[in-house]
Design an enzyme around this catalytic site. Sequence first.
Site, mmCIF file in Angstrom:
data_model
loop_
_atom_site.group_PDB
_atom_site.id
_atom_site.type_symbol
_atom_site.label_atom_id
_atom_site.label_comp_id
_atom_site.label_asym_id
_atom_site.label_seq_id
_atom_site.Cartn_x
_atom_site.Cartn_y
_atom_site.Cartn_z
ATOM 1 N N ASP A 16 0.816 -1.211 0.000
ATOM 2 C CA ASP A 16 0.000 0.000 0.000
ATOM 3 C C ASP A 16 0.855 1.268 0.000
ATOM 4 O O ASP A 16 1.962 1.289 0.539
ATOM 5 C CB ASP A 16 -0.931 -0.012 1.230
ATOM 6 C CG ASP A 16 -2.086 0.971 1.071
ATOM 7 O OD1 ASP A 16 -2.433 1.314 -0.073
ATOM 8 O OD2 ASP A 16 -2.635 1.412 2.099
ATOM 9 N N GLY A 17 0.310 2.313 -0.610
ATOM 10 C CA GLY A 17 0.966 3.622 -0.574
ATOM 11 C C GLY A 17 1.551 4.084 -1.897
ATOM 12 O O GLY A 17 2.212 5.122 -1.946
ATOM 13 N N GLY A 19 0.027 5.406 -4.465
ATOM 14 C CA GLY A 19 -0.574 6.679 -4.860
ATOM 15 C C GLY A 19 -0.010 7.842 -4.059
ATOM 16 O O GLY A 19 0.354 8.884 -4.625
ATOM 17 N N ARG A 20 0.098 7.638 -2.745
ATOM 18 C CA ARG A 20 0.623 8.721 -1.898
ATOM 19 C C ARG A 20 2.103 8.975 -2.166
ATOM 20 O O ARG A 20 2.578 10.099 -2.105
ATOM 21 C CB ARG A 20 0.369 8.397 -0.420
ATOM 22 C CG ARG A 20 -1.073 8.674 -0.006
ATOM 23 C CD ARG A 20 -1.411 8.036 1.300
ATOM 24 N NE ARG A 20 -1.552 6.588 1.143
ATOM 25 C CZ ARG A 20 -1.509 5.715 2.139
ATOM 26 N NH1 ARG A 20 -1.298 6.142 3.371
ATOM 27 N NH2 ARG A 20 -1.672 4.427 1.907
ATOM 28 N N TRP A 21 2.823 7.902 -2.480
ATOM 29 C CA TRP A 21 4.242 8.055 -2.829
ATOM 30 C C TRP A 21 4.371 8.989 -4.033
ATOM 31 O O TRP A 21 5.211 9.888 -4.060
ATOM 32 C CB TRP A 21 4.850 6.684 -3.159
ATOM 33 C CG TRP A 21 6.279 6.727 -3.574
ATOM 34 C CD1 TRP A 21 7.379 6.642 -2.776
ATOM 35 C CD2 TRP A 21 6.789 6.902 -4.918
ATOM 36 N NE1 TRP A 21 8.527 6.741 -3.510
ATOM 37 C CE2 TRP A 21 8.194 6.901 -4.829
ATOM 38 C CE3 TRP A 21 6.179 7.050 -6.173
ATOM 39 C CZ2 TRP A 21 9.012 7.035 -5.952
ATOM 40 C CZ3 TRP A 21 7.001 7.199 -7.286
ATOM 41 C CH2 TRP A 21 8.396 7.192 -7.185
ATOM 42 N N ARG A 29 -0.621 9.123 -10.039
ATOM 43 C CA ARG A 29 -0.683 7.878 -9.266
ATOM 44 C C ARG A 29 -0.103 6.697 -10.048
ATOM 45 O O ARG A 29 0.485 5.789 -9.465
ATOM 46 C CB ARG A 29 -2.137 7.567 -8.879
ATOM 47 C CG ARG A 29 -2.743 8.538 -7.874
ATOM 48 C CD ARG A 29 -4.201 8.181 -7.582
ATOM 49 N NE ARG A 29 -4.337 6.839 -7.038
ATOM 50 C CZ ARG A 29 -4.191 6.519 -5.751
ATOM 51 N NH1 ARG A 29 -3.940 7.464 -4.859
ATOM 52 N NH2 ARG A 29 -4.306 5.280 -5.353
ATOM 53 N N HIS A 33 2.354 3.365 -9.126
ATOM 54 C CA HIS A 33 2.099 1.943 -9.392
ATOM 55 C C HIS A 33 3.260 1.317 -10.166
ATOM 56 O O HIS A 33 3.640 0.172 -9.921
ATOM 57 C CB HIS A 33 0.796 1.762 -10.162
ATOM 58 C CG HIS A 33 -0.423 2.153 -9.369
ATOM 59 N ND1 HIS A 33 -0.605 1.741 -8.063
ATOM 60 C CD2 HIS A 33 -1.504 2.908 -9.679
ATOM 61 C CE1 HIS A 33 -1.759 2.240 -7.616
ATOM 62 N NE2 HIS A 33 -2.307 2.960 -8.574
ATOM 63 N N SER A 61 -7.106 -5.572 -5.225
ATOM 64 C CA SER A 61 -8.162 -6.214 -4.439
ATOM 65 C C SER A 61 -9.460 -6.284 -5.225
ATOM 66 O O SER A 61 -9.643 -5.556 -6.216
ATOM 67 C CB SER A 61 -8.382 -5.447 -3.132
ATOM 68 O OG SER A 61 -9.144 -4.276 -3.373
ATOM 69 N N ARG A 67 -12.019 2.185 -8.218
ATOM 70 C CA ARG A 67 -11.166 3.353 -8.489
ATOM 71 C C ARG A 67 -11.511 3.985 -9.842
ATOM 72 O O ARG A 67 -12.180 3.367 -10.658
ATOM 73 C CB ARG A 67 -9.708 2.907 -8.456
ATOM 74 C CG ARG A 67 -9.340 2.462 -7.058
ATOM 75 C CD ARG A 67 -7.877 2.225 -6.924
ATOM 76 N NE ARG A 67 -7.583 1.908 -5.529
ATOM 77 C CZ ARG A 67 -6.399 2.002 -4.985
ATOM 78 N NH1 ARG A 67 -5.370 2.387 -5.702
ATOM 79 N NH2 ARG A 67 -6.221 1.711 -3.728
ATOM 80 N N LEU A 127 11.794 -19.366 -3.892
ATOM 81 C CA LEU A 127 10.630 -18.698 -3.291
ATOM 82 C C LEU A 127 9.357 -18.900 -4.116
ATOM 83 O O LEU A 127 9.388 -18.818 -5.348
ATOM 84 C CB LEU A 127 10.926 -17.189 -3.211
ATOM 85 C CG LEU A 127 9.790 -16.296 -2.727
ATOM 86 C CD1 LEU A 127 9.726 -16.306 -1.202
ATOM 87 C CD2 LEU A 127 9.962 -14.865 -3.235
ATOM 88 N N ARG A 171 2.002 -4.574 6.410
ATOM 89 C CA ARG A 171 1.292 -3.603 5.555
ATOM 90 C C ARG A 171 2.116 -2.334 5.497
ATOM 91 O O ARG A 171 2.432 -1.747 6.535
ATOM 92 C CB ARG A 171 -0.113 -3.288 6.079
ATOM 93 C CG ARG A 171 -0.832 -2.287 5.156
ATOM 94 C CD ARG A 171 -2.269 -2.031 5.535
ATOM 95 N NE ARG A 171 -2.889 -1.174 4.525
ATOM 96 C CZ ARG A 171 -4.114 -1.323 4.049
ATOM 97 N NH1 ARG A 171 -4.889 -2.288 4.503
ATOM 98 N NH2 ARG A 171 -4.590 -0.501 3.129
HETATM 99 C C1 IPE Z 1 -1.530 0.193 -3.412
HETATM 100 O O1 IPE Z 1 -1.314 1.545 -3.429
HETATM 101 C C2 IPE Z 1 -1.701 -0.412 -4.775
HETATM 102 C C3 IPE Z 1 -3.079 -0.792 -5.104
HETATM 103 C C4 IPE Z 1 -4.076 -0.826 -4.275
HETATM 104 C C5 IPE Z 1 -3.335 -1.163 -6.479
HETATM 105 P P1 IPE Z 1 -2.523 2.576 -3.449
HETATM 106 O O2 IPE Z 1 -2.896 2.835 -4.852
HETATM 107 O O3 IPE Z 1 -3.624 2.107 -2.573
HETATM 108 O O4 IPE Z 1 -1.834 3.848 -2.836
HETATM 109 P P2 IPE Z 1 -2.456 4.856 -1.800
HETATM 110 O O5 IPE Z 1 -2.929 4.050 -0.629
HETATM 111 O O6 IPE Z 1 -3.595 5.547 -2.489
HETATM 112 O O7 IPE Z 1 -1.344 5.764 -1.448
HETATM 113 C C1 IPE Z 2 -5.356 -2.663 -0.153
HETATM 114 O O1 IPE Z 2 -5.065 -1.329 -0.356
HETATM 115 C C2 IPE Z 2 -5.324 -3.378 -1.462
HETATM 116 C C3 IPE Z 2 -4.009 -3.510 -2.054
HETATM 117 C C4 IPE Z 2 -2.890 -3.074 -1.574
HETATM 118 C C5 IPE Z 2 -3.988 -4.220 -3.304
HETATM 119 P P1 IPE Z 2 -6.227 -0.238 -0.549
HETATM 120 O O2 IPE Z 2 -5.526 1.043 -0.746
HETATM 121 O O3 IPE Z 2 -7.155 -0.679 -1.612
HETATM 122 O O4 IPE Z 2 -6.976 -0.318 0.855
HETATM 123 P P2 IPE Z 2 -7.936 0.720 1.568
HETATM 124 O O5 IPE Z 2 -8.938 1.160 0.546
HETATM 125 O O6 IPE Z 2 -7.086 1.845 2.022
HETATM 126 O O7 IPE Z 2 -8.522 -0.040 2.704
HETATM 127 MG MG MG Z 3 -4.113 2.385 -0.632
#
Ligand code: IPE
Ligand code: IPE
Ligand code: MG
Length: 225
Positions: A16-17, A19-21, A29, A33, A61, A67, A127, A171
Amino acid sequence: MKPLKNIPEHVAIILDGNGRWAKLRGLPRSVGHYQGGLNLVKVANAANEMGIKILSVYAFSTENWKRPQEEVDYLMTKPAEMLNENLEKFKTSTIKIQIKGRKDRIPKDLLNVFNKIEDLTKDHTGLILNICFDYGSYYEMLEAMKNTKEFTETAFNNELMIKEKVDLLIRTGGEYRLSNFMLWQAAYAELLFVKKYWPQFGKKDLYKAIKNYTKRNRRFGGVKA
Ligand code: IPE
Ligand code: IPE
Ligand code: MG
């Protein structure tokens, strides 16, 4: 980095993160990815070197379809391109790649490359990398229930997409939730939530996480000295 004893067999990571990165750097965004994808290769190689048996990563997910269309489109096309460009590398590595998730909603090109990569690496003995894509625990468990003939823990477990229990669940990105990931398999997992956004989570961070795990006292409901 000194080799560690009693490392987890099965590590799961919620990537996760991304997009914020990207946002922090004034980038779209999608760039997050992309960097996240590159990072996965690095971290999987590090996990392989460390002797971890299974690494399961949450990449998309069952809820991520919500999105914006543009972002979903990117996530459904770029991974296929990145995997296709690196087929030779996957072939020569020892990592065995398996895709876990619904296979009925993703585009055909992506499904094809997923199948190709699974086939290319099926005899690899290093692995096991489970890429969870269009994966969600609710879906996984409902399907398993439908297919379970005998209602025992073992029979149900055998119907799941991922049958091995998780030892350590990490996480990245600073949120404290599971977001429908491995709800059954992580029942007794050690949890670790890290602030760093996924594209920044490197080999050293993985090592630190494993080291942290080796210091935990897992009791599984019992008592330990
Ligand atoms: C995780 O990063 C990748 C996916 C869910 C596909 P996010 O896209 O959720 O990034 P944030 O949480 O918005 O920063
Ligand atoms: C969880 O991240 C799904 C993946 C990393 C693939 P999300 O960014 O979708 O989760 P929420 O929406 O913050 O719970
Ligand atoms: Mg996220």
